[in-house]
Every structure is written in C-alpha cells, then in structure tokens.
Design a protein around this motif. Structure first.
Motif, short mmCIF file in Angstrom:
data_model
loop_
_atom_site.label_atom_id
_atom_site.label_comp_id
_atom_site.label_asym_id
_atom_site.label_seq_id
_atom_site.Cartn_x
_atom_site.Cartn_y
_atom_site.Cartn_z
N ARG A 18 0.81 -1.22 0.00
CA ARG A 18 0.00 0.00 0.00
C ARG A 18 0.85 1.26 0.00
O ARG A 18 0.38 2.32 -0.40
CB ARG A 18 -0.98 0.00 1.17
N ALA A 19 2.11 1.17 0.41
CA ALA A 19 2.99 2.34 0.43
C ALA A 19 3.28 2.84 -0.98
O ALA A 19 3.54 4.03 -1.18
CB ALA A 19 4.30 2.01 1.16
N ASP A 22 0.31 5.07 -1.79
CA ASP A 22 -0.05 6.05 -0.76
C ASP A 22 0.56 7.41 -1.08
O ASP A 22 1.73 7.65 -0.80
CB ASP A 22 0.39 5.55 0.61
N SER A 24 -0.02 10.12 0.35
CA SER A 24 0.17 10.95 1.54
C SER A 24 1.58 10.80 2.11
O SER A 24 2.00 11.61 2.93
CB SER A 24 -0.86 10.60 2.63
N LYS A 74 0.44 7.27 10.14
CA LYS A 74 -0.19 6.69 8.95
C LYS A 74 -0.29 5.16 9.05
O LYS A 74 -0.63 4.49 8.09
CB LYS A 74 0.57 7.11 7.70
N TYR A 76 2.02 2.76 9.51
CA TYR A 76 3.03 1.90 8.91
C TYR A 76 3.90 1.37 10.03
O TYR A 76 4.62 0.58 10.02
CB TYR A 76 3.88 2.66 7.89
#
Length: 76
Positions: A18-19, A22, A24, A74, A76
């Motif tokens: 997902r990074a 992402d 953001s 976030k 992580y």
C-alpha cells in the motif's frame, strides 16, 4: 564534506504494498520506510536507532524521528 558510506549488505527491502500507492507519504517517509525494511527480520520487526537511520540516509536524527512519527500516524 564527509563521504557518505554506502551500505553493502546486499539486503533487500520489503515494504507494505500500500505504500506504493499512498500519495500521503512524503519522499522522506518513504525513504525511511525503505531503510527500515532492510533491517527487518522475517516477521517484519526491526530496531535500528534513529541515528543509524539518519546516518544511512544522510539526514539528521531529528529528521528521521519526524519521518518515523509520520509513518506511525499513517499506521506503517
């Protein structure tokens, strides 16, 4: 000007998929996440110091701390 020492461990970095998507994440946060991945064990846990991450990426310990805080926020 001090020469930056290159990591020669041959390790790969595994980060959450997902990074990649992402938007953001700042470049600094993504760099720290990538660096953390090179220190992780088989279960994804790692314990490098902020000074180690900072030295590895050529940033201050304080900057590494700020990026880490962003990653934690976030989730992580």
């Amino acid at each position: 000007m001090a020469e930056q020492q290159e990591q020669k461990s041959g390790r790969f970095s595994i980060i959450p998929a997902r990074a990649i998507d992402d938007r953001s994440l700042s470049n600094g946060e993504r760099n720290v996440l990538n660096a953390l991945g090179t220190y992780s064990d088989r279960e994804g846990w790692c314990w490098p110091s902020l000074a180690t991450i900072g030295k590895r990426l050529g940033i201050s310990r304080q900057a590494a701390s700020e990026y880490m805080s962003g990653l934690v926020k976030k989730e992580y």
